[in-house]
Design a protein around this motif. Structure first.
Motif, PDB file in Angstrom:
ATOM      1  N   PHE B 156       0.823  -1.221   0.000  1.00  0.00           N
ATOM      2  CA  PHE B 156       0.000   0.000   0.000  1.00  0.00           C
ATOM      3  C   PHE B 156       0.852   1.263   0.000  1.00  0.00           C
ATOM      4  O   PHE B 156       0.467   2.270  -0.589  1.00  0.00           O
ATOM      5  CB  PHE B 156      -0.994  -0.019   1.162  1.00  0.00           C
ATOM      6  CG  PHE B 156      -2.168  -0.918   0.871  1.00  0.00           C
ATOM      7  CD1 PHE B 156      -3.107  -0.558  -0.079  1.00  0.00           C
ATOM      8  CD2 PHE B 156      -2.315  -2.136   1.503  1.00  0.00           C
ATOM      9  CE1 PHE B 156      -4.168  -1.391  -0.394  1.00  0.00           C
ATOM     10  CE2 PHE B 156      -3.372  -2.978   1.202  1.00  0.00           C
ATOM     11  CZ  PHE B 156      -4.300  -2.603   0.254  1.00  0.00           C
ATOM     12  N   LYS B 159       1.638   1.781  -3.508  1.00  0.00           N
ATOM     13  CA  LYS B 159       0.454   2.270  -4.232  1.00  0.00           C
ATOM     14  C   LYS B 159       0.306   3.773  -4.036  1.00  0.00           C
ATOM     15  O   LYS B 159       0.096   4.532  -4.983  1.00  0.00           O
ATOM     16  CB  LYS B 159      -0.803   1.570  -3.682  1.00  0.00           C
ATOM     17  CG  LYS B 159      -1.278   0.390  -4.513  1.00  0.00           C
ATOM     18  CD  LYS B 159      -2.468  -0.264  -3.851  1.00  0.00           C
ATOM     19  CE  LYS B 159      -3.767   0.124  -4.468  1.00  0.00           C
ATOM     20  NZ  LYS B 159      -4.100  -0.562  -5.703  1.00  0.00           N
ATOM     21  N   VAL B 160       0.432   4.198  -2.762  1.00  0.00           N
ATOM     22  CA  VAL B 160       0.288   5.623  -2.452  1.00  0.00           C
ATOM     23  C   VAL B 160       1.406   6.425  -3.118  1.00  0.00           C
ATOM     24  O   VAL B 160       1.154   7.452  -3.759  1.00  0.00           O
ATOM     25  CB  VAL B 160       0.302   5.838  -0.913  1.00  0.00           C
ATOM     26  CG1 VAL B 160       0.412   7.316  -0.578  1.00  0.00           C
ATOM     27  CG2 VAL B 160      -0.963   5.264  -0.300  1.00  0.00           C
ATOM     28  N   ASP B 163       0.968   6.611  -6.856  1.00  0.00           N
ATOM     29  CA  ASP B 163      -0.175   7.449  -7.212  1.00  0.00           C
ATOM     30  C   ASP B 163       0.118   8.921  -6.967  1.00  0.00           C
ATOM     31  O   ASP B 163      -0.386   9.791  -7.670  1.00  0.00           O
ATOM     32  CB  ASP B 163      -1.413   7.025  -6.415  1.00  0.00           C
ATOM     33  CG  ASP B 163      -2.661   7.196  -7.242  1.00  0.00           C
ATOM     34  OD1 ASP B 163      -2.708   6.626  -8.345  1.00  0.00           O
ATOM     35  OD2 ASP B 163      -3.559   7.947  -6.816  1.00  0.00           O
ATOM     36  N   ASP B 184      -1.199  -0.376 -12.444  1.00  0.00           N
ATOM     37  CA  ASP B 184      -1.365  -0.598 -11.013  1.00  0.00           C
ATOM     38  C   ASP B 184      -0.121  -1.270 -10.444  1.00  0.00           C
ATOM     39  O   ASP B 184       0.735  -1.732 -11.208  1.00  0.00           O
ATOM     40  CB  ASP B 184      -2.601  -1.477 -10.769  1.00  0.00           C
ATOM     41  CG  ASP B 184      -3.311  -1.067  -9.501  1.00  0.00           C
ATOM     42  OD1 ASP B 184      -2.658  -0.451  -8.621  1.00  0.00           O
ATOM     43  OD2 ASP B 184      -4.516  -1.355  -9.377  1.00  0.00           O
ATOM     44  N   PRO B 279      -3.581  -7.854  -3.058  1.00  0.00           N
ATOM     45  CA  PRO B 279      -4.132  -6.692  -3.772  1.00  0.00           C
ATOM     46  C   PRO B 279      -5.646  -6.552  -3.615  1.00  0.00           C
ATOM     47  O   PRO B 279      -6.194  -5.496  -3.909  1.00  0.00           O
ATOM     48  CB  PRO B 279      -3.757  -6.960  -5.228  1.00  0.00           C
ATOM     49  CG  PRO B 279      -2.617  -7.908  -5.165  1.00  0.00           C
ATOM     50  CD  PRO B 279      -2.846  -8.752  -3.954  1.00  0.00           C
ATOM     51  N   ALA B 281      -7.270  -7.029  -0.678  1.00  0.00           N
ATOM     52  CA  ALA B 281      -7.605  -6.810   0.732  1.00  0.00           C
ATOM     53  C   ALA B 281      -7.596  -5.302   0.980  1.00  0.00           C
ATOM     54  O   ALA B 281      -6.886  -4.572   0.280  1.00  0.00           O
ATOM     55  CB  ALA B 281      -6.569  -7.500   1.613  1.00  0.00           C
ATOM     56  N   PRO B 282      -8.373  -4.839   1.972  1.00  0.00           N
ATOM     57  CA  PRO B 282      -8.347  -3.395   2.234  1.00  0.00           C
ATOM     58  C   PRO B 282      -7.031  -2.982   2.890  1.00  0.00           C
ATOM     59  O   PRO B 282      -6.362  -3.803   3.510  1.00  0.00           O
ATOM     60  CB  PRO B 282      -9.513  -3.204   3.206  1.00  0.00           C
ATOM     61  CG  PRO B 282      -9.713  -4.525   3.852  1.00  0.00           C
ATOM     62  CD  PRO B 282      -9.309  -5.557   2.836  1.00  0.00           C
ATOM     63  N   ALA B 283      -6.724  -1.692   2.745  1.00  0.00           N
ATOM     64  CA  ALA B 283      -5.533  -1.168   3.423  1.00  0.00           C
ATOM     65  C   ALA B 283      -5.752  -1.314   4.925  1.00  0.00           C
ATOM     66  O   ALA B 283      -6.804  -0.933   5.425  1.00  0.00           O
ATOM     67  CB  ALA B 283      -5.330   0.292   3.055  1.00  0.00           C
ATOM     68  N   PRO B 284      -4.800  -1.886   5.657  1.00  0.00           N
ATOM     69  CA  PRO B 284      -5.027  -2.122   7.090  1.00  0.00           C
ATOM     70  C   PRO B 284      -5.002  -0.825   7.905  1.00  0.00           C
ATOM     71  O   PRO B 284      -4.369   0.149   7.496  1.00  0.00           O
ATOM     72  CB  PRO B 284      -3.855  -3.027   7.486  1.00  0.00           C
ATOM     73  CG  PRO B 284      -2.800  -2.742   6.501  1.00  0.00           C
ATOM     74  CD  PRO B 284      -3.478  -2.347   5.224  1.00  0.00           C
ATOM     75  N   ILE B 287      -1.896   2.021   8.899  1.00  0.00           N
ATOM     76  CA  ILE B 287      -0.873   1.948   7.842  1.00  0.00           C
ATOM     77  C   ILE B 287      -0.120   3.272   7.753  1.00  0.00           C
ATOM     78  O   ILE B 287      -0.713   4.348   7.870  1.00  0.00           O
ATOM     79  CB  ILE B 287      -1.513   1.567   6.494  1.00  0.00           C
ATOM     80  CG1 ILE B 287      -0.421   1.320   5.460  1.00  0.00           C
ATOM     81  CG2 ILE B 287      -2.517   2.605   6.030  1.00  0.00           C
ATOM     82  CD1 ILE B 287      -0.947   0.712   4.187  1.00  0.00           C
TER      83      ILE B 287
END
Lengths: 144, 367
Positions: B156, B159-160, B163, B184, B279, B281-284, B287
């Protein structure tokens, strides 16, 4: 203006040749660095869950092609689905049953049950999907 | 062979190398190299400690390469294998992770000490700029290395980060696509980041490190202007210490201290591996990125969704970019046209930057 000498012409030719050859080396390298677009089989709808197995006031992440979609069962008859990618910086959101909101843990963004931003940094609402029941199957599809 | 033959043979061998390498010139250079001695001398050691920790990174990184596999299906398992099955694997990985963090910390200390001791002044502008590039490369090492274990947090965080790059004006989307190797964060991103981490960044770092060290050699270590001024008024030269062996042995002790700190941290607090990235699963909850990205991370959390015509993260990214460019250009705005130092501005900006970095990092960690 002085007439171009044979030496300056040769110098121009040499530097131009070197520049052209460098460009011809670099072009394929630059193109190589750009990742190719991989065509994906278009996904228009997926069977996301069995209605019996999903508790009331709960959420579930399901795979919709290569993207995650968040399916929410609000009550007995109210089902909703949103693209689970936060519009802020691309993290995957989750459903919080206590507050009945959709939450992004990365930067603390909150969305309501209509996918609209309630608080935090997300700039846009979540992408909405259509949910319908086919017998006991919960089917998610893209909005037309 | 008689006992006396051996030293003679060694001397002959040394002479053979001397003739071919010209080592006497290097010895001569080192013998005459000195380091100024004053109240701020202790800060000079941080550059060397950073270099030492980089050496540790290279060595442990090479060791990890023997077992690590850079694919989405195998990366997590290979790191798990390293820390659970390979003898001392946990220690090597832990040292690699801890020394990366310590290296970035000492690089920041080195940078701020250069700012406050005025080590960036003419003619050392390029030394400063090459140092800034090295700090940027270190952060690049941190960002690319973070993804390699392919765990949830690193997934994640990447990803951040990617992005955020996409929010850059004009080149953003192409840059993000280049970084991710697609639209992605996937196995393609992992392979790319591995390439950046073990090939591209080390090559660039070696080049800039060579330039940075060559410039430090060329201009020597700077003395703060107020110490120069004080000694000029007294008519006394600035005391110097020979680089070899005096300064070098002190530096060696600093390296030992760094190694001791590293050993304690790596042994008592082994670097956790976390859960394998999923990929879908939600961001915990809770985080957050590595500590050196916490200040911008927390700032992004506070920014509203829109600022004027820009989205919050775009405005944030532009702000961070402009700040980084301005900070990099420090040697050019910290003196006026007549070459006089803008002391208040420089000290004010330096203190504010430290205050922002430390307070927002703490807030990002605890909130």
């Amino acid at each position: 203006m002085p007439e171009p000498s044979r030496r300056s012409f040769a110098s121009w030719l040499l530097s131009g040749g070197i520049a052209a050859s460098l460009a011809s080396f670099l072009y394929p390298v630059l193109r190589f660095l750009r990742p190719p677009s991989l065509p994906e089989a278009p996904v228009n709808e997926v069977v996301a869950a069995s209605a019996q197995q999903m508790p009331l006031n709960s959420g579930k992440l399901v795979r919709f092609g290569s993207k995650p979609v968040l399916l929410i069962r609000v009550n007995e008859t109210d089902w909703r689905a949103y693209g689970a990618v936060c519009t802020h910086l691309n993290c995957t959101v989750q459903y919080q049953s206590a507050s009945q909101q959709i939450w992004c843990a990365c930067h603390n963004g909150f969305y309501d049950l209509n996918g609209r931003v309630v608080s935090g940094p997300p700039p846009r609402p979540l992408e909405e999907f259509t949910v319908r029941l086919r017998g006991q199957e919960v089917v998610i599809s893209r909005r037309a | 062979m008689p006992v006396t033959e051996s030293p003679r043979a060694a001397r002959r061998l040394a002479g053979w190398f001397e003739e071919r390498l010209g080592a006497d010139r290097i010895r001569e250079f080192i013998a005459h190299k000195t380091v100024p001695v004053h109240s701020g001398t202790i800060w000079y050691y941080f550059g060397g400690i950073t270099l030492f920790l980089f050496g540790i990174q290279v060595l442990t990184g090479i060791l990890l390469l023997l077992y690590y596999r850079p694919t989405a299906t195998e990366a997590y398992e290979s790191v798990q294998f390293i820390v659970t099955r390979v003898e001392f694997g946990w220690l090597i990985r832990s040292i690699h992770s801890w020394s990366a963090n310590l290296m970035i910390f000492t690089a920041f200390v080195h940078m701020f000490s250069v700012v406050f001791l005025r080590g960036w002044r003419r003619p050392r502008e390029l030394t400063w700029l090459s140092g800034i590039v090295l700090l940027g490369l270190s952060l690049g090492f941190g960002f690319s290395g973070y993804l390699l274990p392919w765990n949830t947090i690193s997934y994640f965080a990447t990803k951040v980060g990617a992005d955020l790059a996409a929010a850059a004006p004009v080149v953003g989307p192409a840059l993000a696509r280049f970084l991710r190797g697609g639209d992605d964060v996937t196995g393609a991103t992992l392979t790319r980041f591995f390439g950046f981490h073990v090939a591209v960044l080390p090559a660039l770092t070696t080049a800039f490190l060579a330039l940075h060290l060559a410039l430090v050699q060329r201009f020597g270590i700077s003395t703060p202007p107020w110490i120069e001024e004080r000694n000029r008024r007294r008519g006394a030269p600035i005391p110097q210490m020979p680089f070899a062996p005096n300064f070098f042995l002190r530096e060696l002790m600093a390296w030992y201290a760094a190694l001791a700190a590293l050993g304690v941290l790596a042994a008592l607090f082994p670097w956790p591996l976390g859960e394998k990235a999923d990929p879908f699963a939600p961001a915990p909850a809770g985080i957050r990125p590595e500590w050196y990205f916490l200040a911008p991370f927390y700032t992004l959390k506070l920014l509203p969704s829109h600022i004027w015509v820009l989205e919050g993260e775009q405005a944030g990214l532009i702000g961070f970019g402009l700040l980084a460019i301005w900070w990099s250009a420090l040697p050019f705005w910290a003196v006026d046209g007549a070459g006089r130092e803008r002391t208040r501005l420089l000290n004010g900006v330096g203190v504010l930057l430290i205050a922002w970095l430390s307070s927002f990092s703490l807030l990002g960690y605890f909130k």
